[in-house]
Design an enzyme around this catalytic site. Sequence first.
Site, PDB file in Angstrom:
ATOM      1  N   ASN A   1      43.935 -32.647   3.275  1.00 22.15           N
ATOM      2  CA  ASN A   1      44.211 -33.108   4.512  1.00 22.15           C
ATOM      3  C   ASN A   1      43.862 -34.665   4.685  1.00 22.15           C
ATOM      4  O   ASN A   1      44.659 -35.436   4.997  1.00 22.15           O
ATOM      5  CB  ASN A   1      43.366 -32.356   5.597  1.00 22.15           C
ATOM      6  CG  ASN A   1      43.901 -31.060   5.893  1.00 22.15           C
ATOM      7  OD1 ASN A   1      44.863 -30.920   6.477  1.00 22.15           O
ATOM      8  ND2 ASN A   1      43.156 -29.912   5.600  1.00 22.15           N
TER       9      ASN A   1
ATOM     10  N   PRO B   1       0.771  -1.277  -0.067  1.00 22.67           N
ATOM     11  CA  PRO B   1       0.033   0.035  -0.144  1.00 22.67           C
ATOM     12  C   PRO B   1       0.759   1.212   0.021  1.00 22.67           C
ATOM     13  O   PRO B   1       1.830   1.262   0.735  1.00 22.67           O
ATOM     14  CB  PRO B   1      -0.791   0.039   1.456  1.00 22.67           C
ATOM     15  CG  PRO B   1      -0.648  -1.592   1.538  1.00 22.67           C
ATOM     16  CD  PRO B   1       0.402  -2.065   1.051  1.00 22.67           C
TER      17      PRO B   1
ATOM     18  N   HIS C   1      35.158 -19.046   1.766  1.00 25.14           N
ATOM     19  CA  HIS C   1      34.621 -18.820   3.207  1.00 25.14           C
ATOM     20  C   HIS C   1      33.550 -17.816   3.180  1.00 25.14           C
ATOM     21  O   HIS C   1      33.606 -16.957   2.657  1.00 25.14           O
ATOM     22  CB  HIS C   1      36.215 -18.415   3.668  1.00 25.14           C
ATOM     23  CG  HIS C   1      37.342 -19.444   3.817  1.00 25.14           C
ATOM     24  ND1 HIS C   1      38.430 -18.912   3.823  1.00 25.14           N
ATOM     25  CD2 HIS C   1      37.133 -20.686   3.857  1.00 25.14           C
ATOM     26  CE1 HIS C   1      39.224 -19.954   3.523  1.00 25.14           C
ATOM     27  NE2 HIS C   1      38.668 -21.090   3.459  1.00 25.14           N
TER      28      HIS C   1
ATOM     29  N   GLY D   1      55.232  -1.955   6.950  1.00 22.64           N
ATOM     30  CA  GLY D   1      56.558  -2.322   7.084  1.00 22.64           C
ATOM     31  C   GLY D   1      56.491  -3.937   7.050  1.00 22.64           C
ATOM     32  O   GLY D   1      57.729  -4.447   7.189  1.00 22.64           O
TER      33      GLY D   1
ATOM     34  N   VAL E   1      55.740  -7.976   1.763  1.00 20.21           N
ATOM     35  CA  VAL E   1      54.462  -8.084   0.926  1.00 20.21           C
ATOM     36  C   VAL E   1      54.837  -8.562  -0.389  1.00 20.21           C
ATOM     37  O   VAL E   1      55.626  -7.493  -0.871  1.00 20.21           O
ATOM     38  CB  VAL E   1      53.443  -7.192   1.212  1.00 20.21           C
ATOM     39  CG1 VAL E   1      52.187  -7.763   0.314  1.00 20.21           C
ATOM     40  CG2 VAL E   1      53.109  -7.017   2.545  1.00 20.21           C
TER      41      VAL E   1
END
Length: 1155
Positions: A396, A123, A807, A830, A833
Amino acid sequence: MSSKAIREYDAKLLLAYWLERAPLVDPSATVATKFVYPSPKVAQISWDPETGAITPDSKLPSWVFTTKLVAKPDQLIKRRGKAGLLALNKTWDEAKPWIVQKAGKPQKVETITGTLNNFIVEPFLPHPSHTEYYVCINSAREGDSILFTHEGGVDIGDVDAKALKLDIPVNAPFPSRTTIASTLLIHVPAEKKDTLVDFLIRLYSVYVDLHFAYLEINPLICLDAVNGGQPTIHYLDMAAKLDQTAESICGPKWAVARDLSVYEPVTIAATTSKGSVSADRGPPMVWPAPFGRDLTKEEAYIQKLDASTGASLKLTVLNAEGRVWTMVAGGGASVVYSDAIAAHGFAHELANYGEYSGAPTEGQTYEYAKTIIDLITRGTPHPDGKILIIGGGIANFTNVAATFKGIIRALKEYKTPLISHKVRIFVRRGGPNYQEGLKAMRLLGESLGVPIKVYGPDTHITEIVPLALGIKGGSGRNASYSVPPSAPGTPPKVSGVVNEDADVAGLGTIHPDGKRTQAEDQIVRFDNAGAQKRPAYRPFDANTRSFVYGLQPRAIQGMLDFDFSCGRETPSVAAMIYPFGGHHIQKFYWGTKETLLPVYTSVEEAVKKHSDVDVVVNFASSRSVYSSTLEVFKYSQIKSIAIIAEGVPERHAREILHLAIQKGVLIIGPATVGGVKPGCFRIGNSGGMMDNIISSKLYRAGSVGYVSKSGGMSNELNNILSLVTNGTYEGIAIGGDRYPGSTFIDHLLRYEQDPECKMLVLLGEVGGIEEYRVIDAVKKGIIKKPIVAWAIGTCAKMFATEVQFGHAGSMANSAMETADAKNIAMRQAGFIVPDTFEDLPAVLSETYQRLVSSGTIKPRAERDPPNIPMDYKWAQELGLIRKPAAFISTISDERGQELLYAGMRISDVFKEDIGIGGVVSLLWFKRRLPIWATKFIEMVLMLTADHGPAVSGAMNTIVASRAGKDLISSLASGLLTIGSRFGGALDEAATMFSNARDTGLTPREFVDNSRKANKLISGIGHKIKSVNNPDLRVELVKEYVQKNFPSHSLLDYALGVEKVTTAKKDTLILNVDGCIAVSFVDLLRDSGAFTPDEADEYIKIGTLNGLFVLGRSIGFIGHHLDQKRLRAPLYRHPADDIFISLDSLAQPRVMGQLQ
């Protein structure tokens, strides 16, 4: 997957039903006013692509035709008003054409184009702008937050800057009405505050009870009171997410709110599909795809397959015309492969995203592979061909060779299309039995005519990507990497183990406590070592002892094998806890010997018996892990809990993690494989099977501590670290859910404090902000050790629509949650990477060598681990040993995807309608018999089903039933009477008539010879029936055989015998046993389905009696059921019907003498 968006229509139905009914979130959270609950008025209009029509008027609620309406698409589209996708203040006659015009048509919203196929109608509510508000409830790790602002609507602007915020921490008391009003409703008129407080209390109660993860209402309308009443609440636009993992808890609540008969009973008849019964009252919740991502038929099929299995099967088609396709095992691995493809500039060619994991069966893997290969080989072949990357991490516990069987089967099926589309295949995999899997793939490539390159775990996980794309040559060897098989070894000397030397007499050693060690005893026993103390930063060491919650023999054996390879003095598992099985003992291997582990039914009892245990590995299911973990929290002895289960509701996971913080307990998980402390302790299946444990050198400690979300990627890190450094010091997979019990920072701070850990590794991913906590610690100097880091999921920015990675937590909700933003921030802080994930091994090697050069790390000489004997079953599965089968069966097989009867699929048994006669022909004769033969078998079963209650078999069944015996016992009692005197004459009759005719005897000679031998002819004679009173059963058999059998020579011979015998006495007729027997011999000899030798063999081995047993079992069961139905009492035979004769005592007897 946990938090998932739902349609606005469903969100409004949930509020419509539960706003008034949901239990109070807190006893103090009561409604203070005469609150007027909003009326539930909302309708859904769907477009059917098959018919091209929208929902018919007959299925809509009545108010739609009498009310001014608002119509809009309901497909998770943001800012619909700005996109011109609102129809306001329309009658149904006006709104319907607007919907029809847009339904089924492509619509571009900002940068995304999708098909409009779902609309919501409600509505129209005229209202002044000052009555518009904004409210949003959101969930985070720390708790829930309610955002509120007095300025709602389309032009709300920056909500985070405008809105007032009330935080409700996990497990904290619910705020008072005063706190709610003073925190959120500062700018609200006084006369509306109580009403809005009531609404917010009820809204939050629904939010908690129905496991919402997000709920936004904009605008929320609060109209002024009329005629002394209360202000009224209305909500216009709404966006919501539910925690899908809570479906086992909330599914019935979600369903009842979607039952339209609750709101308008007339609708139910029109909307309920005939013949379908829902598990709950109302249809189950629907989880729509993001706008622009309508599920394809293939995606829907894989989604359905995923829902029906405990494994994980995911498929998202990104670009059906793309050249690069993936079939990846593992959630984390699936992301890094997509990252690598995008990083090399091929995002526009990436055709799909998906994963298969959780040990799917061969059949499930086949269906998954077939679906992808079918997509690859559609359309016109591309001039440059296509690429299929079959990748994955180091598994695994999944048998790689077994899952590859399904893929190989699908590849063989599509051989011709694969060749015509010039598909090149690149395979990389590791884990249990990977050598056999890779070998099978290589052999397939040689025979299939399709190029297949195969690589093992000695090749970096994504190194095959540039090789596949033709960018550069790889360093991986195109040969299977083989780990030497384990050989039996001798366990090391164990302290606390009883002396197992037998005494001279061979009776064993008796201990002071009265226990005896038998000679040649193979059971190793361990003493309770008492409570152990270790630093808080080192929760696991070589003395750690644990409970395993749940019956997980495979995982426990893996933990004990790991312990043995590490040279531990005692097993890391002290006992199991299983509430459902009762107290018992289970036996496990300890090296070449065995040890016993107790199984308790409660945590309380286990804790009392084992004071040295401070770790619990909880394998409870997602439904019971919450309650079992709360039970463990009661005992302060337990300091660490690993929660393995996937699909734990987010609200439960948050409560667990906050309780753990209060109690000082370390939580790993949920949705985790666990973690490993090389040389010390292994959680469950972490690290994979023993060959991977040995190859990754997890039996002794290294110097590098890492933390990851993914279990599969943890194995990759173990592998990489063993190749480029001195190995792993400790590795933890925190789990992929949104609210893991412990986070990256928790474990990295431990590693920082541990002097034995010299170097840190962080493998993050897209979604969440946990990496920024580590960044903050590095900037503040809290973490000083060198830290190598990478966030996977950099490909997310390449996708036009929202894609949920493997995930539950791997989805960016803001710019800072993207993988690129995290990698940049970590580099600026630092961290070390790499430029891409492929460069990670090189960066790790460089960092490690610097630490070695500076003397921070002092490499130690390698030691050989003790050999761990391979389990017999696993060795057999790998094909390393062989053993003759104890049994041979050639008639049926249930091992595959479908049950087989003599090679015929059970679905074909019904499809071809072969009947019970056809099934008998398959299982008894291992072949399909002609229809006239199978019908004859069914005829025999019907004719022999029963012959009244007076015959011996039926009487035995009745007596046993009346004695209170069960159906099986009563049936067996009746069947045991079948023999040469009752019912078992078929075989003998068949043999006698066949031998007589085969030796050339005439019917008269056969009768005369039998009389001379004083031998009755089986199959001849009846007590009641005669020539003048024929047995109609015999007449039916004769008529059928003479009409349908191609030959009935033995029946004709038997009828000749009957003429001779009935001439002597009219009751010496061919009886039903004889008629069936000779007719069945005609079937065996003349059907063309059997050789003469086979026909004779089936007669000799009791086939004909089998027909009588099978048929008569029907009648015996009927008699048993009849007696039970009649409640017949115990039967006692009348004494006057028994003649009793006892010899006189005076009669001499022969007595035995004792010698």
